[in-house]
Design an enzyme around this catalytic site. Sequence first.
Site, PDB file in Angstrom:
ATOM      1  N   CYS A  62       0.946  -1.038  -0.246  1.00 52.87           N
ATOM      2  CA  CYS A  62       0.301   0.143  -0.415  1.00 52.87           C
ATOM      3  C   CYS A  62       0.987   1.304  -0.082  1.00 52.87           C
ATOM      4  CB  CYS A  62      -1.006   0.219   1.484  1.00 52.87           C
ATOM      5  SG  CYS A  62      -2.222   1.289   1.778  1.00 52.87           S
ATOM      6  N   CYS A  68      -0.158   5.529   6.717  1.00 55.79           N
ATOM      7  CA  CYS A  68      -1.206   5.349   8.222  1.00 55.79           C
ATOM      8  C   CYS A  68      -1.197   4.510   9.206  1.00 55.79           C
ATOM      9  CB  CYS A  68      -2.312   4.503   7.044  1.00 55.79           C
ATOM     10  SG  CYS A  68      -3.333   3.980   7.516  1.00 55.79           S
ATOM     11  N   CYS A  71      -2.204  -0.407   9.237  1.00 58.15           N
ATOM     12  CA  CYS A  71      -1.148  -2.472   9.200  1.00 58.15           C
ATOM     13  C   CYS A  71       0.037  -1.726   9.622  1.00 58.15           C
ATOM     14  CB  CYS A  71      -0.772  -2.425   7.569  1.00 58.15           C
ATOM     15  SG  CYS A  71      -2.475  -2.686   6.551  1.00 58.15           S
ATOM     16  N   CYS A 145      -6.710   0.703  -0.154  1.00 54.77           N
ATOM     17  CA  CYS A 145      -6.631  -0.325   0.998  1.00 54.77           C
ATOM     18  C   CYS A 145      -6.595  -1.747   1.082  1.00 54.77           C
ATOM     19  CB  CYS A 145      -7.397  -0.092   2.465  1.00 54.77           C
ATOM     20  SG  CYS A 145      -7.549  -0.838   4.003  1.00 54.77           S
ATOM     21  N   PHE A 272     -21.827 -16.164  23.931  1.00 55.34           N
ATOM     22  CA  PHE A 272     -21.197 -14.951  23.770  1.00 55.34           C
ATOM     23  C   PHE A 272     -21.174 -15.473  22.710  1.00 55.34           C
ATOM     24  CE2 PHE A 272     -18.376 -15.536  27.132  1.00 55.34           C
ATOM     25  CZ  PHE A 272     -18.343 -14.328  28.251  1.00 55.34           C
ATOM     26  N   GLU A 292     -25.712 -14.772  24.641  1.00 56.27           N
ATOM     27  CA  GLU A 292     -25.961 -13.339  24.599  1.00 56.27           C
ATOM     28  C   GLU A 292     -25.367 -11.966  25.242  1.00 56.27           C
ATOM     29  OE1 GLU A 292     -23.718 -10.079  23.043  1.00 56.27           O
ATOM     30  OE2 GLU A 292     -23.191 -12.146  22.316  1.00 56.27           O
ATOM     31  N   ASP A 340     -16.975 -17.801  23.008  1.00 57.03           N
ATOM     32  CA  ASP A 340     -16.207 -16.377  22.507  1.00 57.03           C
ATOM     33  C   ASP A 340     -15.883 -15.269  22.703  1.00 57.03           C
ATOM     34  OD1 ASP A 340     -14.500 -15.144  19.876  1.00 57.03           O
ATOM     35  OD2 ASP A 340     -16.141 -15.494  18.490  1.00 57.03           O
ATOM     36  N   CYS A 366      -9.331 -13.724  20.322  1.00 55.78           N
ATOM     37  CA  CYS A 366      -8.811 -13.260  19.737  1.00 55.78           C
ATOM     38  C   CYS A 366      -7.386 -11.998  20.332  1.00 55.78           C
ATOM     39  CB  CYS A 366      -9.807 -11.979  18.828  1.00 55.78           C
ATOM     40  SG  CYS A 366     -10.576 -10.868  20.523  1.00 55.78           S
TER      41      CYS A 366
END
Length: 409
Positions: A62, A68, A71, A145, A272, A292, A340, A366
Amino acid sequence: MSTRVTIERMGAGGDGIAATSAGSAYVPFSLPGEVANVALENGRATLMALLEPSPERIAPACRHFEECGGCTLQHWQGSAYQDWKRSLVQDALASRGLTFRLDPLVPCAPRTRRRAVFAVRTSEHGAVLGFNKHLSHELIDIVECPVTVPEIVARLDDLRDLVAVLGGGMKPFRLTVTSTASGLDIMASGCGAPDAAKRQALTALVIKKDFARLSFEGEIIVEPRKPIVHFGKVPVFLPPGGFLQATVEAEAAMSALVTGHLGRAKKAIDLFCGSGTFALRMAEKSAVHAVESDQAAVSALDRSVRYVQGLKPVTVERRDLFRRPFLARELKPFTGLVFDPPRAGAEEQAVEIAKSSVPKVVAVSCNPVTLGRDLSILVKGGYKIDRVVPIDQFLWSSHVEAVALLSKK
């Protein structure tokens, strides 16, 4: 004044780490083995001159890279980058003394991120739309992007037209843009609620630009078409700002791991659950109880199962699992479980799962650090980690997804 340093290793945040007389320094946009002149300030360094580049350094994809802040790792050759990203999961879990089999990293292709959260503002020269500069509040206006799906990138100028009508003065605000089967779903936040005249102008523009929906802080302004995503065979009307896995490909990979491990569990529970990413796929084989805290997500899931045939029974419960985790005795009816949670993990819920007798469990995360903590709780409770699969759905960043498959001993 510049200092000559050698990058010794890559930090978990994606910066190179160099030893200096004042201690370790974090050097953005560097790679292990490189020699550089840097300007040091409070343990962080600015790369002034690259003296000896790494053979693993490549040209970024990019034109905005290094300016930016979206990333941080486009300059790293693919296999080395993937090995490092896999090591984030390896190191976080190993630091807890866990024994596990770590699969190869599931890679992420460019132009697959289906949601972008843009920083935007109006200026005397027009609307500005992009991302904040690395470690800065300065907004970088973008024209491309390579991470984001073409359906969004092709509409950057149309989104700027929307920003110009939304206004907000010179103060930056956010525009969350999601590519759905119905078109672009857009949510504005931080720009002040639009008045009647502005709502009318926004409605006209959304219709003209053929966007699916525009909302403000979760309130729908105009919705020419309901934004639809598919979880397995089931179409779901996505609520404004509703949780969604970053890429379709990563979602499919995670879902295959979940359903494959739980198999034909007679009764399964999804904690979740969001709007049903896993639950609706699990329901093809198992009766599912989906839990949830977010009301909009619960309503979307409940509504979607009412009009679809061929699924096992799905029940839905709104419940804050941080305040009221499912207790071990409540988990007795279930033979399969997936959870999750957000990045903070689910420590209290993991304690209850560890005390339960659910034979098959899947942990999705994550954040490898909180995943390691939660897995150590489960292992102490008698669970065995069958395998862990790292998934790169956050391309060229320091974030990595992981799916852990566990069985009760």
